[in-house]
Design an enzyme around this catalytic site. Sequence first.
Site, mmCIF file in Angstrom:
data_model
loop_
_atom_site.group_PDB
_atom_site.id
_atom_site.type_symbol
_atom_site.label_atom_id
_atom_site.label_comp_id
_atom_site.label_asym_id
_atom_site.label_seq_id
_atom_site.Cartn_x
_atom_site.Cartn_y
_atom_site.Cartn_z
ATOM 1 N N GLU A 38 0.856 -1.185 0.000
ATOM 2 C CA GLU A 38 0.000 0.000 0.000
ATOM 3 C C GLU A 38 0.894 1.237 0.000
ATOM 4 O O GLU A 38 1.189 1.827 1.039
ATOM 5 C CB GLU A 38 -0.939 0.010 1.204
ATOM 6 C CG GLU A 38 -1.987 1.095 1.136
ATOM 7 C CD GLU A 38 -2.985 1.049 2.277
ATOM 8 O OE1 GLU A 38 -3.809 1.981 2.359
ATOM 9 O OE2 GLU A 38 -2.938 0.103 3.090
ATOM 10 N N LYS A 168 -3.851 -14.031 18.481
ATOM 11 C CA LYS A 168 -4.223 -13.696 17.108
ATOM 12 C C LYS A 168 -5.730 -13.656 16.882
ATOM 13 O O LYS A 168 -6.225 -14.014 15.812
ATOM 14 C CB LYS A 168 -3.549 -14.666 16.126
ATOM 15 C CG LYS A 168 -2.036 -14.585 16.199
ATOM 16 C CD LYS A 168 -1.344 -15.770 15.596
ATOM 17 C CE LYS A 168 0.158 -15.667 15.861
ATOM 18 N NZ LYS A 168 0.886 -16.899 15.508
ATOM 19 N N ASP A 244 5.779 -11.868 13.802
ATOM 20 C CA ASP A 244 4.670 -12.732 13.410
ATOM 21 C C ASP A 244 3.513 -11.819 12.991
ATOM 22 O O ASP A 244 2.840 -11.219 13.834
ATOM 23 C CB ASP A 244 4.254 -13.618 14.581
ATOM 24 C CG ASP A 244 3.245 -14.685 14.181
ATOM 25 O OD1 ASP A 244 2.516 -14.475 13.197
ATOM 26 O OD2 ASP A 244 3.166 -15.726 14.866
ATOM 27 N N HIS A 341 -4.699 8.717 -2.925
ATOM 28 C CA HIS A 341 -4.641 7.357 -3.466
ATOM 29 C C HIS A 341 -4.603 7.375 -4.993
ATOM 30 O O HIS A 341 -3.878 6.578 -5.617
ATOM 31 C CB HIS A 341 -5.849 6.538 -2.976
ATOM 32 C CG HIS A 341 -5.611 5.940 -1.626
ATOM 33 N ND1 HIS A 341 -5.045 4.683 -1.459
ATOM 34 C CD2 HIS A 341 -5.857 6.412 -0.367
ATOM 35 C CE1 HIS A 341 -4.962 4.412 -0.175
ATOM 36 N NE2 HIS A 341 -5.444 5.436 0.517
#
Length: 348
Positions: A38, A168, A244, A341
């Site tokens: 991005e 997570k 991670d 963007h």
Amino acid sequence: MARTETHTTPIPTQWIGPLTIHGNAINDTVRVPLATYESPLWPSTARGAKVAEHSGGVRCTIIDERMARSVLLVASDAATAFAALQAIRTREAELAAVIAQTSRFARLLALHAEIVGNLLYLRLECSTGDASGHNMVTKAADAALTWLLAEYPQLAYGSISANYCTDKKASAVNGILGRGKNVIAEITIPRRICERFLRTTPEQIVALNSRKNHLGGILAGSVRSANAHFANILLAFYLATGQDAANIIEGSQGIVHAETRDGDLYFSCTLPNLIVGTVGNGKGATLATVEAHLQALGCREARPAGENARRLAAICAATVLCGELSLLAAQTNPGELMRAHLALERRA
């Protein structure tokens, strides 16, 4: 290429900064690597860093640090589970000694418990030095389970991981008890700097934070979370420093707080579940790029255990603040976000 062969997938990376950070884990100026597809993330976060440099830097405070693993034990009924828990509570020092034998760094900090029917959930929270600590606490939990089952035959094995950790996944428990580093990043931005570099006012940012992050988050049912895009910066930082990446799920649970102070902008990002480490899987000489990034960040120095990881956590939190500040500022102005963007990402 055979399926069992390992290869490296390149991710575009740029450095943002300089970024000056003060606090109880770091007092330094660094440049920060962000790995992402991005591309607008780089100039946006860099704009936040530029504002920080003109405002005296970002203040980062490490509030707490711990890694958690929960285990599940099965009793015949709730009364048996409760009696066993009461007995275990009286022997926490012995349990801590069992855990300490599994690692040079793992130390039991706290034991939390929940009973559901005949099921006993124990959440073990440990210090883990410079490692993020997933494997370290799992090894500790495995040893703890072995000891508990030997000492309390009325209990049976349920699971080495019982989701009361929780790993997570978005949850309330991690926001309340913490998992990883609990870090708060703060900055006070003079009005003239806010207007010049962010093209907005302190009042506009405060109002948007309340309406978007807080009220919008409530409407969405967010779990202990009120921010615009912590996850974006966390993922880019995690990939660049060998973390991670799945831990951005709980890591992105955090709160932005903003207020005006004598016409200036006070802006803070609270991240109670920032899971980072400077040693362990994903780091080291086998991944030369990650190793170079950690060295450039000053996080591979000879320091007492835990200090490199705390430094890395503070750098991460400060970077998150820069990205969050810049995005919120852009969203106070109609059309600015889409124009950025279109200019930076669209190819057609």
